[in-house]
Design an enzyme around this catalytic site. Structure first.
Site, PDB file in Angstrom:
ATOM      1  CG  ASN A 152      -1.304   0.506  25.852  1.00  0.00           C
ATOM      2  OD1 ASN A 152      -0.564   0.272  24.887  1.00  0.00           O
ATOM      3  ND2 ASN A 152      -2.197   1.492  25.847  1.00  0.00           N
ATOM      4  CE  LYS A 177      -0.643   4.451  27.042  1.00  0.00           C
ATOM      5  NZ  LYS A 177      -1.282   5.647  27.571  1.00  0.00           N
ATOM      6  CG  HIS A 209      -5.833   3.246  24.030  1.00  0.00           C
ATOM      7  ND1 HIS A 209      -5.391   4.549  24.060  1.00  0.00           N
ATOM      8  CD2 HIS A 209      -5.503   2.706  25.227  1.00  0.00           C
ATOM      9  CE1 HIS A 209      -4.820   4.775  25.243  1.00  0.00           C
ATOM     10  NE2 HIS A 209      -4.877   3.669  25.962  1.00  0.00           N
ATOM     11  CD  GLU A 244      -2.609   7.101  24.533  1.00  0.00           C
ATOM     12  OE1 GLU A 244      -1.941   6.187  24.018  1.00  0.00           O
ATOM     13  OE2 GLU A 244      -2.537   7.394  25.754  1.00  0.00           O
ATOM     14  CD  GLU A 263      -7.297   2.482  29.246  1.00  0.00           C
ATOM     15  OE1 GLU A 263      -6.355   2.065  29.939  1.00  0.00           O
ATOM     16  OE2 GLU A 263      -7.157   2.890  28.087  1.00  0.00           O
ATOM     17  N   GLY A 323      -2.265   8.598  31.881  1.00  0.00           N
ATOM     18  CA  GLY A 323      -0.971   9.256  31.817  1.00  0.00           C
ATOM     19  C   GLY A 323      -0.901  10.556  32.614  1.00  0.00           C
ATOM     20  CB  SER A 360      -2.837   7.120  36.682  1.00  0.00           C
ATOM     21  OG  SER A 360      -2.569   8.132  35.728  1.00  0.00           O
TER      22      SER A 360
END
Ligand code: PGA
Length: 256
Positions: A9, A11, A101, A103, A172, A178, A218
């Site tokens: 990903n 991003k 996702h 985010e 996730e 992150g 991560s």
């Protein structure tokens, strides 16, 4: 036997000029990835470049590296400023689309309903979805992880009576994205097994056995093998460590 899926990903990273070198590296090493399937989710504007560069290496064959957008709309077309049409994504050669996702949920108002609609649109337009779920830290600390994941999946299971062919989930945990803080392989396995039992309830045992569930948060070359050796971890969704082709490939090689 579920084939491992290693999804990067990117991003909102990378520009047009970065794509060529990345795919060359992947092409050079893709025979060394333990039979895993490779996939990259990137910004929509990079998709034509990714396709062009990859096809120039494979002589026009799509095999070896899949690619897809990080978000699609559920309608084919319409007055939806700023969105990406699933039909256009397919036209661009995409075989997968990411949906829901964290985010998107956190910063752009994605809901369990809209995420489900996007995921199902991927299948309607000839792609496969990777549908993301996962809990923030306070939910885990309150012992409510399973409840949240059940709620995140509820609209999807309501909208789709049966499993779309090739449908994937990604677990996730938000606190692991992150942050450098990975779920332990036991924590990942526990949630993956729960999710598979929910899939079985909704879509039956055959679907539960076939659907791939990726872990994300991560993931790095040095923890990928341990995570993917868990019974219900069928691959990984990798952010930071997918930005360099060498670490993305090392993660894929660790899937065996
Ligand atoms: P990370 O991101 O690997 O950088 O934690 C994972 C993701 O957001 O998909």
């Amino acid at each position: 036997m579920r084939r491992k899926l290693i999804a990067g990903n990117w991003k909102m990273y990378k520009s047009l000029g970065d794509v060529g070198a990345y795919v060359k590296e992947v092409h050079k090493k893709m025979h060394d990835v333990a039979g895993a399937e490779l996939l990259v989710f990137c910004q929509a504007a990079l998709l034509p470049e990714l396709k062009k560069e990859w096809f120039s290496l494979t002589g026009g064959a799509p095999a070896g590296l899949g690619f897809g957008p990080q978000n699609i709309h559920w309608e084919e077309k319409g007055a939806f400023t700023g969105e990406l049409s699933p039909a256009l994504a397919r036209e661009l050669g995409c075989t997968y689309a990411l949906a829901g996702h964290s985010e998107r949920r956190q910063f752009f108002g994605e809901t369990n309903e809209s995420a489900a609609m996007r995921a199902l649109a991927a299948h309607k337009f000839g792609m496969r979805a990777v549908f993301c779920v996962g809990e923030p830290l306070e939910v885990r600390d309150a012992g409510k992880t399973f409840d949240l994941i059940r709620a995140q999946c509820a609209p999807l299971f309501k909208m789709a009576a049966a499993a779309p062919e090739g449908f994937c989930f990604a677990y996730e945990p938000v606190w692991a994205i992150g942050t450098g803080r990975t779920a332990t392989s036991a924590q990942a396995q526990e949630v993956h097994a729960f999710l598979r039992s929910e899939i079985e309830k909704a879509w039956g045992p055959q679907a539960a056995a076939a659907v791939r569930i990726l872990y994300g948060g991560s993931v790095k070359p040095d923890n990928a093998h341990e995570l993917m050796s868990q019974k219900d971890v069928d691959g990984v969704l990798v952010g930071g460590a997918s930005l360099e082709a060498t670490s993305f490939l090392a993660i894929a090689a660790a899937s065996k």
